[in-house]
Motif scaffolding. Structure first.
Motif, PDB file in Angstrom:
ATOM      1  N   ARG A  16       0.835  -1.204   0.000  1.00 37.94           N
ATOM      2  CA  ARG A  16       0.000   0.000   0.000  1.00 37.94           C
ATOM      3  C   ARG A  16       0.864   1.246   0.000  1.00 37.94           C
ATOM      4  N   LEU A  17       0.197   2.406  -0.101  1.00 32.28           N
ATOM      5  CA  LEU A  17       0.880   3.668   0.142  1.00 32.28           C
ATOM      6  C   LEU A  17       1.463   3.644   1.548  1.00 32.28           C
ATOM      7  N   ALA A  18       2.718   4.075   1.668  1.00 32.81           N
ATOM      8  CA  ALA A  18       3.359   4.068   2.977  1.00 32.81           C
ATOM      9  C   ALA A  18       2.728   5.125   3.876  1.00 32.81           C
ATOM     10  N   PRO A  19       2.485   4.803   5.139  1.00 36.81           N
ATOM     11  CA  PRO A  19       1.856   5.773   6.038  1.00 36.81           C
ATOM     12  C   PRO A  19       2.715   7.006   6.273  1.00 36.81           C
ATOM     13  N   ASN A  20       4.033   6.883   6.101  1.00 39.52           N
ATOM     14  CA  ASN A  20       4.920   8.033   6.350  1.00 39.52           C
ATOM     15  C   ASN A  20       5.374   8.706   5.059  1.00 39.52           C
ATOM     16  N   SER A  44      13.412   5.797  -4.171  1.00 38.82           N
ATOM     17  CA  SER A  44      12.387   6.717  -4.660  1.00 38.82           C
ATOM     18  C   SER A  44      11.070   5.952  -4.725  1.00 38.82           C
ATOM     19  N   HIS A  45      10.264   6.078  -3.660  1.00 36.45           N
ATOM     20  CA  HIS A  45       8.997   5.343  -3.621  1.00 36.45           C
ATOM     21  C   HIS A  45       8.062   5.943  -2.584  1.00 36.45           C
ATOM     22  N   GLN A  46       6.753   5.759  -2.814  1.00 40.38           N
ATOM     23  CA  GLN A  46       5.761   6.094  -1.801  1.00 40.38           C
ATOM     24  C   GLN A  46       4.906   4.888  -1.414  1.00 40.38           C
ATOM     25  N   ASP A  47       4.978   3.812  -2.186  1.00 38.31           N
ATOM     26  CA  ASP A  47       4.356   2.542  -1.806  1.00 38.31           C
ATOM     27  C   ASP A  47       5.406   1.668  -1.142  1.00 38.31           C
ATOM     28  N   GLN A  48       4.953   0.710  -0.359  1.00 33.20           N
ATOM     29  CA  GLN A  48       5.875  -0.274   0.195  1.00 33.20           C
ATOM     30  C   GLN A  48       5.108  -1.506   0.671  1.00 33.20           C
ATOM     31  N   VAL A  49       5.858  -2.571   0.916  1.00 34.68           N
ATOM     32  CA  VAL A  49       5.268  -3.788   1.460  1.00 34.68           C
ATOM     33  C   VAL A  49       4.904  -3.534   2.920  1.00 34.68           C
ATOM     34  N   ILE A  50       3.642  -3.673   3.235  1.00 41.42           N
ATOM     35  CA  ILE A  50       3.172  -3.482   4.611  1.00 41.42           C
ATOM     36  C   ILE A  50       3.239  -4.805   5.378  1.00 41.42           C
ATOM     37  N   THR A  51       2.786  -5.877   4.743  1.00 44.39           N
ATOM     38  CA  THR A  51       2.858  -7.223   5.323  1.00 44.39           C
ATOM     39  C   THR A  51       3.435  -8.170   4.280  1.00 44.39           C
ATOM     40  N   PRO A  52       4.595  -8.768   4.536  1.00 42.36           N
ATOM     41  CA  PRO A  52       5.171  -9.693   3.559  1.00 42.36           C
ATOM     42  C   PRO A  52       4.335 -10.962   3.423  1.00 42.36           C
ATOM     43  N   PRO A  53       4.483 -11.682   2.313  1.00 42.58           N
ATOM     44  CA  PRO A  53       3.828 -12.982   2.194  1.00 42.58           C
ATOM     45  C   PRO A  53       4.364 -13.952   3.243  1.00 42.58           C
ATOM     46  N   ALA A  54       3.596 -14.980   3.524  1.00 37.28           N
ATOM     47  CA  ALA A  54       4.037 -15.990   4.489  1.00 37.28           C
ATOM     48  C   ALA A  54       5.308 -16.695   4.031  1.00 37.28           C
TER      49      ALA A  54
END
Length: 237
Positions: free
Chosen positions: A111-115, A146-156
């Protein structure tokens, strides 16, 4: 070794008179580590079809202006392609959006990173689960981002091995033993990262914030050591 670059993004239109398309960046990045690679590129944004993963030696997924939540015509076939390559244990490397779409395709939450935006030189710390290819690196490394999205929860199926306060899951390694991904852009040069910061001046950066980020990039980077590590992981060193 032959690596197939899945090009999912393109140089910003406002910068194309100054910088090349993505493939030369990856070619130069790995060549700096002494890796001998035969490159082929698939320009997904130009409408080129994804190849059969079964016939590939290794894959690199580039950055992109898109998010995993967007709906370009190629994104669902790309998810299927990633799952097939993962099941076949084709060596895979994802960078920035590549990092995100691999995680998304395999069950993670992106998702979009909260920060907000992460730009310029960023410092990351290895966790205790770092892959063996990174054993020669210090506990902390610095790379361009250079990003505003990131992995919030990785896959199992993934383990976080690189983290920062602004990006807790900056590096993932997968349990199939053939997949690794990074949120930062080790292939970027300082001029490219500086130009991307300039593009963000006024939205969301103030002039002072942009200037501080550009000045901070004069400090050392660990891109060469990371190139060597990733080449070892992919079997190209």
């Amino acid at each position: 070794m032959r690596l197939t670059l899945i090009q999912l993004g393109e140089t910003n239109p406002r910068l194309r008179d100054r910088f090349e398309r993505y493939p030369p960046l990856f070619e130069t990045f790995f060549a700096s580590a002494g890796a001998e690679i035969d490159w082929q590129s698939v320009y997904v944004l130009d409408g080129q079809a994804l190849p059969d993963p079964a016939g590939l030696e290794g894959l690199v997924f580039s950055g992109s202006k898109y998010g995993v939540y967007d709906s370009p015509v190629w994104i669902e076939p790309l998810r299927d392609f990633i799952r097939a390559a993962y099941a076949a244990k084709i060596p895979m490397l994802g960078i920035c959006f590549g990092h995100q779409i691999i995680a998304d395709a395999l069950g993670g939450d992106v998702r979009l990173a909260p920060n907000g935006w992460q730009l310029g030189r960023q410092t990351y710390r290895f966790t205790g689960d770092r892959p063996a290819c990174f054993d020669e690196l210090p506990p902390e490394i610095s790379l361009l981002a250079s990003h505003q999205d990131q992995v919030i929860t990785p896959p199992a199926s993934a383990t976080t091995f690189l983290s920062s306060p602004g990006c807790p899951h900056a590096g993932l390694v997968y349990e199939n033993g053939a997949t690794i991904s990074l949120q930062p852009h080790p292939e970027f040069t300082r001029p490219i990262a500086g130009a991307l910061i300039e593009l963000r001046k006024g939205n969301p950066l103030s002039a002072d914030e942009a200037a501080a980020l550009v000045q901070h990039m004069d400090e050392p980077l660990d891109d060469l050591a990371v190139a060597r590590a990733l080449a070892r992981f992919l079997g190209a060193a």
